[in-house]
Design an enzyme around this catalytic site. Structure first.
Site, PDB file in Angstrom:
ATOM      1  N   ASP A  29       1.037  -1.129   0.153  1.00 26.57           N
ATOM      2  CA  ASP A  29       0.019  -0.064  -0.082  1.00 26.57           C
ATOM      3  C   ASP A  29       1.033   1.409   0.101  1.00 26.57           C
ATOM      4  O   ASP A  29       1.948   1.462   0.528  1.00 26.57           O
ATOM      5  CB  ASP A  29      -0.790  -0.094   1.216  1.00 26.57           C
ATOM      6  CG  ASP A  29      -1.902   0.926   1.204  1.00 26.57           C
ATOM      7  OD1 ASP A  29      -1.698   2.210   1.310  1.00 26.57           O
ATOM      8  OD2 ASP A  29      -3.121   0.672   0.936  1.00 26.57           O
ATOM      9  N   ILE A  30       0.404   2.136  -0.440  1.00 26.03           N
ATOM     10  CA  ILE A  30       1.390   3.360  -0.789  1.00 26.03           C
ATOM     11  C   ILE A  30       1.215   4.348   0.322  1.00 26.03           C
ATOM     12  O   ILE A  30       1.813   5.451   0.625  1.00 26.03           O
ATOM     13  CB  ILE A  30       1.035   4.337  -1.891  1.00 26.03           C
ATOM     14  CG1 ILE A  30      -0.345   4.662  -2.215  1.00 26.03           C
ATOM     15  CG2 ILE A  30       1.471   3.359  -3.458  1.00 26.03           C
ATOM     16  CD1 ILE A  30      -0.423   5.585  -3.314  1.00 26.03           C
ATOM     17  N   GLY A  92     -16.116   3.054   3.114  1.00 25.03           N
ATOM     18  CA  GLY A  92     -14.850   3.580   3.261  1.00 25.03           C
ATOM     19  C   GLY A  92     -14.100   3.373   1.807  1.00 25.03           C
ATOM     20  O   GLY A  92     -12.772   3.546   1.724  1.00 25.03           O
ATOM     21  N   HIS A  99     -10.451  -4.675  -3.713  1.00 26.15           N
ATOM     22  CA  HIS A  99      -9.245  -4.874  -3.333  1.00 26.15           C
ATOM     23  C   HIS A  99      -9.307  -5.427  -1.682  1.00 26.15           C
ATOM     24  O   HIS A  99     -10.171  -4.767  -1.126  1.00 26.15           O
ATOM     25  CB  HIS A  99      -8.441  -3.706  -3.522  1.00 26.15           C
ATOM     26  CG  HIS A  99      -8.737  -2.434  -2.843  1.00 26.15           C
ATOM     27  ND1 HIS A  99      -9.833  -1.751  -3.520  1.00 26.15           N
ATOM     28  CD2 HIS A  99      -8.428  -1.703  -1.785  1.00 26.15           C
ATOM     29  CE1 HIS A  99     -10.012  -0.329  -2.844  1.00 26.15           C
ATOM     30  NE2 HIS A  99      -9.202  -0.467  -1.740  1.00 26.15           N
ATOM     31  N   HIS A 101      -7.312  -5.249   1.861  1.00 24.51           N
ATOM     32  CA  HIS A 101      -6.482  -4.542   2.445  1.00 24.51           C
ATOM     33  C   HIS A 101      -5.760  -5.831   3.389  1.00 24.51           C
ATOM     34  O   HIS A 101      -6.732  -6.536   3.804  1.00 24.51           O
ATOM     35  CB  HIS A 101      -6.906  -3.453   3.307  1.00 24.51           C
ATOM     36  CG  HIS A 101      -7.230  -2.486   2.742  1.00 24.51           C
ATOM     37  ND1 HIS A 101      -6.097  -1.237   2.499  1.00 24.51           N
ATOM     38  CD2 HIS A 101      -8.586  -2.070   2.039  1.00 24.51           C
ATOM     39  CE1 HIS A 101      -6.919  -0.332   1.660  1.00 24.51           C
ATOM     40  NE2 HIS A 101      -8.028  -0.583   1.536  1.00 24.51           N
TER      41      HIS A 101
END
Length: 113
Positions: A29-30, A92, A99, A101
């Site tokens: 994750d960026i 959210g 995707h 997380h």
């Protein structure tokens, strides 16, 4: 289509790839929210979880398997990690390509938010 994750899948934008096969890709994750935070996505575009059908189960079923594999490689499988999939605005979701997380490396609180 102007999908950020489709561009990543197509190699148009860089990512730190952790796993990739014909159906799924996992990458860092960026904007990590934990010491370990990566995403697992299907290469095929689905905007939200609401867009899935039963015939998508073989590909979507790979997401948690890849999450567990990468978590083990990162050394967080035994201590634990959180898996989150957001759906639509109130859930959210900010990138409209489903995707998963995966967050670990610290204790998580409950409720999540």
């Amino acid at each position: 289509m102007d999908c950020l994750f489709c561009k990543l899948v197509n190699g148009e934008i860089p990512a730190k790839i952790l796993f990739e096969d014909d159906d799924v890709i996992a990458f860092e994750d960026i904007a990590p929210q934990a010491p370990h935070h990566f995403l697992v996505i299907p290469k095929k575009h689905f905007s939200t979880l609401n867009d899935l059908a039963l015939e998508d189960a073989p590909v979507i079923g790979k997401l948690p398997i890849v999450a567990a594999k990468v978590a083990k490689e990162k050394g967080i499988a035994d201590s634990g990690y959180r898996v989150v999939m957001n759906c639509n605005e109130q859930g959210g979701q900010t990138v409209y390509h489903i995707h998963m997380h995966v967050l670990g490396g610290r204790a998580m609180s409950w409720p999540p938010g």
